[in-house]
Design an enzyme around this catalytic site. Structure first.
Site, short mmCIF file in Angstrom:
data_model
loop_
_atom_site.label_atom_id
_atom_site.label_comp_id
_atom_site.label_asym_id
_atom_site.label_seq_id
_atom_site.Cartn_x
_atom_site.Cartn_y
_atom_site.Cartn_z
N THR A 297 0.96 -1.18 -0.06
CA THR A 297 0.06 -0.07 0.13
C THR A 297 0.90 1.13 0.13
OG1 THR A 297 -1.71 -1.16 1.19
CG2 THR A 297 -1.67 1.29 1.34
N PHE A 299 1.19 5.12 0.75
CA PHE A 299 0.81 6.28 1.65
C PHE A 299 1.41 7.59 1.20
CE2 PHE A 299 0.17 2.24 3.75
CZ PHE A 299 -1.00 2.45 4.55
#
Length: 422
Positions: A297, A299
């Protein structure tokens, strides 16, 4: 009507200002008649001169008191009494301060070289907002981006944005895309709605675990709860484990573990991190249940002010633009501006315009057609400090009706490794 409340004077009430000043001055002269030789100069013609003369007298009384106390303790005691009496004769108070002198310790102190300490290390003493509860992957991303920071949990992405805007937090760390689930569209919309700047990025490998209360076996489970993307990323593995259970979506992964623990749900499991299991007293039934080990992921870190772009390390720039012309020729020209300057694009995302989702186009032959209005989000590998990036944006501005730079920030260059248990 005027009045003077200073104890040195009797309260006067008269409608004649000259009479007021004349009586005050005469009274002052009578009080100081015996002490006139001790003054450096005579009494002035106004009350301010009188106060200045009294201040000089008070300082001489202090000096006399110190000299007498140093010669003899007993003599010093009697001198203090006489000095206080003399001061009382001057202004009617035992205090020698005609004008109160502020405490020197409360006044601002000049800066010294010791005060000019270096700026805090990267991430130290920062308050970083993230969406979720302790144990969420966003909290781990905040810790990776800003070590030793104070992580502030927020129940919604919107709250994390507002926490920075209202100076409750210094930074916000929010996910924007996942290698399996794709873009988090909610945060792309919030980037355009709010005025925060992207100041960095961090890529976090995601390691999912199946959590349940202590003593619970997989055969007893009837439900699994987690974030929608976490459920999608573990769909195949859950089937391989033989779990014919209902899937239920909640706001975040760590929140699912907290919910199961708080409500003592012995028929429900949660998909979350191993840290969430430690925080909420749950056991790990299965470790690493994501369908793909290359689950990452991305960010972004948000701040109120942008950082200064540099060229001494790899930078990435994020922009958003829109155009009000038909066809794909405008988009082609925008992309050509990057290709002509050998600037690599790492992401392009289109989102319907929130305020103008549909544009009507009149055509005499076909009739009225409806087209979606799009906003385009683009990430490219270049710093705004580079001339080629500046020229590319200058050219793009000619073909677009709206252009905004979301941020120019260092790329996350940490070595990548498949996710594994902490």
């Amino acid at each position: 009507m005027q009045s003077i409340s200073n104890p040195s004077f009797k309260t006067l009430t008269t409608t004649d200002p000259s009479h007021h000043r004349r009586r005050s001055r005469n009274y002052s002269l009578r009080v100081l008649s015996d002490l006139r030789p001790s003054l450096a100069g005579g009494i002035g013609n106004c009350r301010s001169d009188f106060r200045s003369s009294c201040a000089i007298l008070s300082s001489k009384v202090f000096l006399s008191q110190q000299q007498q106390s140093s010669s003899s303790d007993s003599a010093g005691d009697s001198s203090s009494v006489s000095s206080a009496a003399a001061a009382a004769a001057v202004n009617g108070h035992v205090s020698l301060d005609l004008v109160p002198v502020p405490d020197q310790s409360l006044l601002p102190k000049p800066l010294t070289i010791a005060d000019l300490s270096p700026a805090p290390m990267h991430g130290s003493c920062l308050r970083v907002a993230y969406q979720g509860v302790p144990g969420a992957y966003s909290e781990a991303a905040a810790g990776k981006a800003y070590p030793n920071c104070e992580a502030i949990p927020c129940d919604q992405f919107e709250v994390a944005f507002q926490a920075v805007e209202l100076w409750i937090a210094d930074r916000a760390v929010l996910p924007v895309e996942n290698s399996l689930g794709g873009s988090i569209h909610r945060n792309y919309d919030l980037l355009l709605r709010h005025r925060l700047h992207i100041v960095g990025e961090v890529q976090l490998p995601v390691h999912h675990c199946l959590l349940a209360l202590p003593g619970v076996r997989k055969e007893h489970l009837t439900r699994v709860i987690s974030h929608p993307q976490a459920l999608a990323q573990c769909e195949l593995t859950l089937t391989k484990l033989g779990l014919n259970v209902a899937r239920e979506a909640v706001d975040d992964t760590a929140g699912a573990a907290e919910f199961v623990a708080a409500n003592n749900l012995r028929d429900t499991a949660a998909i979350a991190s191993a840290r969430a299991a430690d925080l909420y007293g749950m056991q790990v039934l299965a470790d690493g249940i994501q369908d793909d080990s290359s689950n990452v992921t991305r960010f972004v870190m948000l701040a109120r002010e942008p950082i200064i772009p540099r060229t001494d390390r790899p930078f990435k720039t994020s922009i958003v633009f829109a155009h009000d012309r038909e066809g794909t020729s405008v988009l082609f020209k925008v992309l050509s501006a990057f290709a002509f300057r050998n600037i690599s694009l790492t992401k392009i995302e289109s989102r319907p315009h929130r305020n103008r989702p549909i544009r009507l186009v009149d055509d005499a032959n076909v009739g009225t057609a409806k087209h979606f209005e799009y906003m385009f989000y683009v990430d490219f590998e270049a710093s705004m400090a580079e001339v080629r990036a500046q020229n590319a944006l200058s050219e793009i501005q000619e073909f677009t009706s709206f252009l905004r730079v979301l941020g120019s920030y260092p790329m996350d260059m940490t070595p990548w490794a498949p996710s594994r248990c902490d």
